[in-house]
Design an enzyme around this catalytic site. Structure first.
Site, PDB file in Angstrom:
ATOM      1  N   HIS A 152       0.874  -1.145   0.079  1.00  0.00           N
ATOM      2  CA  HIS A 152       0.192  -0.138  -0.130  1.00  0.00           C
ATOM      3  C   HIS A 152       0.826   1.386   0.154  1.00  0.00           C
ATOM      4  O   HIS A 152       0.622   2.070  -0.759  1.00  0.00           O
ATOM      5  CB  HIS A 152      -0.908   0.002   1.160  1.00  0.00           C
ATOM      6  CG  HIS A 152      -2.006  -1.009   1.268  1.00  0.00           C
ATOM      7  ND1 HIS A 152      -2.692  -1.297   0.202  1.00  0.00           N
ATOM      8  CD2 HIS A 152      -2.353  -1.807   2.031  1.00  0.00           C
ATOM      9  CE1 HIS A 152      -3.624  -2.373   0.412  1.00  0.00           C
ATOM     10  NE2 HIS A 152      -3.355  -2.442   1.631  1.00  0.00           N
ATOM     11  N   GLU A 178      -2.475 -15.495 -21.896  1.00  0.00           N
ATOM     12  CA  GLU A 178      -1.605 -15.610 -20.843  1.00  0.00           C
ATOM     13  C   GLU A 178      -1.404 -16.831 -20.166  1.00  0.00           C
ATOM     14  O   GLU A 178      -0.738 -17.149 -19.421  1.00  0.00           O
ATOM     15  CB  GLU A 178      -2.222 -14.697 -19.593  1.00  0.00           C
ATOM     16  CG  GLU A 178      -3.526 -14.828 -19.447  1.00  0.00           C
ATOM     17  CD  GLU A 178      -4.105 -13.620 -18.151  1.00  0.00           C
ATOM     18  OE1 GLU A 178      -3.021 -13.164 -17.758  1.00  0.00           O
ATOM     19  OE2 GLU A 178      -5.185 -13.732 -17.908  1.00  0.00           O
ATOM     20  N   CYS A 202      -0.932  -6.166 -22.516  1.00  0.00           N
ATOM     21  CA  CYS A 202      -1.184  -5.228 -21.412  1.00  0.00           C
ATOM     22  C   CYS A 202      -0.403  -5.635 -20.323  1.00  0.00           C
ATOM     23  O   CYS A 202      -0.501  -5.103 -19.139  1.00  0.00           O
ATOM     24  CB  CYS A 202      -2.650  -5.376 -21.051  1.00  0.00           C
ATOM     25  SG  CYS A 202      -3.109  -6.903 -20.723  1.00  0.00           S
TER      26      CYS A 202
HETATM   27  C1  PEP Z   1      -0.840 -10.284 -16.901  1.00  0.00           C
HETATM   28  O1  PEP Z   1      -0.878 -11.529 -16.583  1.00  0.00           O
HETATM   29  O2  PEP Z   1       0.259  -9.837 -17.549  1.00  0.00           O
HETATM   30  C2  PEP Z   1      -1.835  -9.515 -16.615  1.00  0.00           C
HETATM   31  C3  PEP Z   1      -1.734  -8.277 -17.321  1.00  0.00           C
HETATM   32  O3  PEP Z   1      -2.824  -9.708 -15.813  1.00  0.00           O
HETATM   33  P1  PEP Z   1      -2.636  -9.717 -14.195  1.00  0.00           P
HETATM   34  O4  PEP Z   1      -0.946  -8.800 -14.030  1.00  0.00           O
HETATM   35  O5  PEP Z   1      -3.690  -8.993 -13.459  1.00  0.00           O
HETATM   36  O6  PEP Z   1      -2.536 -11.197 -14.042  1.00  0.00           O
HETATM   37 MG    MG Z   2      -2.639 -12.086 -15.752  1.00  0.00          MG
END
Ligand code: PEP
Ligand code: MG
Length: 598
Positions: free
Chosen positions: A200, A442, A513
Site C-alpha cells: 500500500h 496468458e 497489457c
Molecule cells: C498479465 O498477466 O500480464 C496481466 C496483465 O494480468 P495480471 O497481472 O492482472 O495477472
Molecule cells: Mg494475468
C-alpha cells in the site's frame, strides 16, 4: 544490512525503488519500533476490568482511525480510505478481539500479553501463503495490533501530520494510515526497511509522486533525524550523509530528471508515431478508479486493461451490479471516444477476496482463478457482465476475459454474455449490441491455439506477467526464481510472434497489457514483432512514446529479427540493452547492473 559502499561518514545503500524521482533532504526518523510487551498475571477478580481496559483500547483505536479517515477522505483516493475501513473492520474481527478476550479470561493474563499471543498466531497463519493480497492483509493486522498495543500501554504514535515541511521519512514500516497523512510538500520522500512494489505504501508514494525506496533492512538503526540523505527512487539508491561531491552529482541528476519529466509532458498530446509513419496505440492499465484523472494527464488513448479486482477488495460484501455500473460508466464517459477494455474478474489464485467462497488449493496459480472462477460463480459473473453491457451505452466499452485456456471457456463465457444480453433486451435496457469481446492470452495453451481462438474473439491482449510465468514455469511472486523471469527468452519471443501472426491472419487486433508492454527497454522489440497496441501503467506512457517517436518501424523490425535469432535470453537481453543504450542514451542507461531511466 551493509551499505554496498562506505567512505568516511557517508554510506550508499541499494533497495527497491518503488516510486521514481530524486530527492535530497533531511531525515525524519519515525518511531515505529514495536511496543515491548511483558506478561503478568491478573487475579480473578480483576479479569473483567482487564477485559474492559482492552475493549477501551480497541474503541480508542477505532476513534483514532475514524478521525484520520474523516480528516483525509477529501484529498486522498477512495481506495485509501478503504484501507482505513479495512483496519476498522479488523478491529471488529471476532478472531482478533474475541480470541484476545478469551485469552485474558482463560489464561488470566494482562491484555497486552493476550493480544500479542493472538496476533502472533494470527500472523503465523499467513506466513505459508504466498499471496500479495493476503500479505497486505497480514500487514494490516500487524499495524492494527500495534495501534491497540500502543493505546493499551499509553505510548503515543507519532503522527505524520505534525512533521516539519520537506522531510524525508525513514521508518521500519509505514502503515497506510501513515502514508495517508503524507500531504504533498510535507513529506518529500520516504525510505522503509520492509515493503515491496505492491505494498500500500508503494502505491501511495506513486500516487503522491514522491520518490520512495523500500527494502533497506536495518536502515533505521543507521540513520538519525536531521541526517542529510539522497533518495533516488529511479534506481532504488539511498545515500546517507552524502559528501559534497555526491550532493553535487545528485543535484545534477535531479535537474536532469526534472528536465526529462518536463520534456515528457510536451509530447503528451502528440501521437505515438514512428519517424516512418507507424502509429502505435498507447493505452493505460487501470487498477483503481482514482487513477482516471492521472491517466488523462499522461496522455493515454483509452484503457487497455481495466482491472476490476479492486471492486472486490477491502470490503466485507460483494459489489452490487449498480456499483460496477457506476464505476464503468464513469470511466467510459471520461475516456470517450477512446476505448475502455474492461477485464472481467481475475480473482482466485494469487488474488483473494476474503469474503468470496474460494476453495483452498495447493497450487492456486494453476487453480480455480479468473474465468474458471467466474464460470463457477455465475451470479457474480452475470452481475458484472450486466454492468459492463449497461456501461457500453455510454462509451466505447469492450469486454475481455482473463486466463482463457481453450475454446470451451470462451464459448461458455459468451453463452452467459448472450443470455445477459437477452435479459437486458427484454428489460429495454440499452447497450452496445456488437460489443467487442476479447480474450487475454496468458496461458501457453491459448497461445498455441491462437489461430483457433482468433476465429471467435474480437481481439487478443497478451498478459505477459502470466504468460511468462506459465511458459517458463517461474512463479511470478517468488523472489528466488525472479532471475529466471526473462521477457526476452526465446520461448517467450517465439510465442509472442505466434500470437501476433494468428491475429494478423484472422484480421483481429493483438495488443499487450502485461508489464513488458510498459518497459521502455522492450518497446522497439515489441513494435518489431508487430505489437501496435500497448497498454501500461499510465506513468510509463510518455516514456515509451518518446522512444517510439524517435525510432523507425524499419529499425524496430531489424531489432526484433536480431532477437529472434538469439539462442538464449541472456544473449537477447545483451543485444537489446546494447542497442537501446546506444540509440536512446537519454532514456535508457545501465548503472549498477540494472536498467534505469537517466
Ligand atoms: C498479465 O498477466 O500480464 C496481466 C496483465 O494480468 P495480471 O497481472 O492482472 O495477472
Ligand atoms: Mg494475468
Amino acid at each position: 544490512m551493509s551499505p554496498y559502499e562506505e567512505i568516511g561518514h557517508r554510506s550508499i545503500f541499494k533497495g527497491i525503488g518503488v516510486s521514481p524521482g530524486i530527492m535530497i533532504g533531511h531525515i525524519h526518523l519515525l518511531d515505529r519500533q514495536r511496543v515491548s510487551v511483558r506478561r503478568h498475571e491478573v487475579s480473578e477478580d480483576l479479569v473483567e476490568a482487564e477485559i474492559s481496559r482492552f475493549k477501551r483500547a480497541v474503541e480508542t483505536s477505532k476513534d483514532q482511525l475514524e478521525d484520520i479517515k474523516n480528516r483525509l477522505t477529501h484529498d486522498v483516493g477512495k481506495d485509501l480510505s478503504n484501507i482505513l475501513i479495512a483496519h476498522m473492520l479488523t478491529l471488529e474481527d471476532k478472531m482478533l478481539v474475541g480470541k484476545t478476550i478469551e485469552e485474558i479470561r482463560s489464561s488470566r493474563v494482562n491484555a497486552e500479553w493476550a493480544l500479542k499471543k493472538v496476533l502472533e498466531k494470527y500472523i503465523q497463519s499467513f506466513d505459508a501463503i504466498a499471496d500479495e493480497e493476503m500479505k497486505k492483509w497480514k500487514t494490516d493486522i500487524e499495524h492494527v495490533g500495534e495501534r491497540v498495543l500502543r493505546n493499551l500501554s499509553g505510548q503515543q504514535m507519532e503522527s505524520l501530520g505534525e512533521l516539519p515541511d520537506g522531510v524525508i521519512v525513514v521508518a521500519h514500516d509505514l502503515a497506510p494510515s501513515d502514508t495517508l497523512q503524507m500531504k504533498k510538500g510535507r513529506v518529500v520522500g520516504f525510505v522503509t526497511e520492509v515493503g515491496g512494489r505492491t505494498s500500500h505504501t508503494a502505491i501511495m508514494a506513486r500516487s503522491l509522486e514522491i520518490p520512495a525506496v523500500v527494502g533497506l533492512d536495518r536502515i533505521t538503526t543507521l540513520a538519525e533525524t536531521g541526517d542529510s540523505v539522497i533518495v533516488d527512487g529511479n534506481r532504488g539508491i539511498v545515500i546517507l550523509r552524502p559528501d559534497e561531491a555526491l550532493r553535487i552529482e545528485y543535484e545534477e541528476r535531479q535537474r536532469r530528471y526534472r528536465y526529462y519529466e518536463r520534456e515528457l509532458t510536451k509530447i503528451r498530446d502528440l501521437p505515438a508515431q514512428t519517424q516512418d509513419g507507424t502509429l502505435i496505440h498507447l493505452a493505460a492499465n487501470l487498477e483503481l478508479p482514482e487513477e482516471l484523472p492521472t491517466i488523462l494527464e499522461y496522455g493515454a488513448a483509452g484503457i487497455g486493461l481495466f482491472r476490476t479486482e479492486f471492486l472486490f477488495m477491502n470490503r466485507p460484501d460483494l459489489p452490487s451490479e449498480e456499483e460496477h455500473f457506476q464505476v464503468y460508466r464513469a470511466a467510459a464517459e471520461r475516456l470517450s471516444p477512446h476505448p475502455v477494455i474492461i477485464r472481467t474478474l481475475d480473482m482466485g489464485g494469487d488474488k483473494v477476496a476474503s469474503h468470496l467462497a474460494q476453495v483452498e488449493e495447493s497450487n492456486p496459480a494453476l487453480g480455480l482463478r479468473a474465468i474458471r472462477f467466474c464460470l463457477r460463480e455465475q451470479d457474480l459473473f452475470r452481475a458484472q457482465l450486466r454492468a459492463i453491457l449497461r456501461a457500453s451505452h455510454f462509451g466505447d466499452v469492450r469486454v475481455m476475459y482473463p486466463m482463457i485456456s481453450g475454446l470451451r471457456e470462451l464459448r461458455e463465457a459468451n453463452l452467459i454474455l448472450e443470455d445477459v444480453k437477452r435479459d437486458l433486451r427484454r428489460e429495454g435496457v440499452p447497450f452496445r449490441e456488437e460489443i467487442p469481446v476479447g480474450i487475454m492470452i496468458e496461458v501457453p495453451s491459448a497461445a498455441l491455439i491462437a489461430d483457433i481462438l482468433a476465429k471467435e474473439a474480437s481481439f487478443f491482449s497478451v498478459g505477459t506477467n502470466d504468460l511468462i510465468q506459465y511458459s517458463l514455469a517461474i512463479d511470478r511472486m517468488n523472489e528466488h526464481v525472479a532471475y529466471l523471469y526473462e521477457p526476452l527468452h526465446p520461448a517467450v519471443i517465439r510465442t509472442l510472434q505466434m500470437i501476433v501472426e494468428a491475429g494478423r491472419r484472422q484480421g483481429i487486433p493483438v495488443g499487450m497489457c502485461g508489464e513488458m508492454a510498459g518497459d521502455p527497454l522492450y518497446c522497439l522489440v515489441l513494435l518489431g514483432l508487430g505489437f501496435q497496441d500497448l497498454s501500461m501503467l499510465s506513468f510509463s506512457i510518455p516514456r515509451v512514446k518518446k522512444i517510439l517517436r524517435a525510432c523507425t518501424y524499419a529499425e524496430a523490425r531489424a531489432l526484433a529479427e536480431e532477437v529472434l535469432r538469439c539462442d538464449t535470453a541472456t544473449e537477447a537481453h545483451e543485444q537489446v540493452l546494447k542497442y537501446m543504450i546506444r540509440r536512446f542514451p537519454e532514456d535508457i542507461s545501465e548503472e549498477g547492473g540494472q536498467v534505469c531511466l537517466l
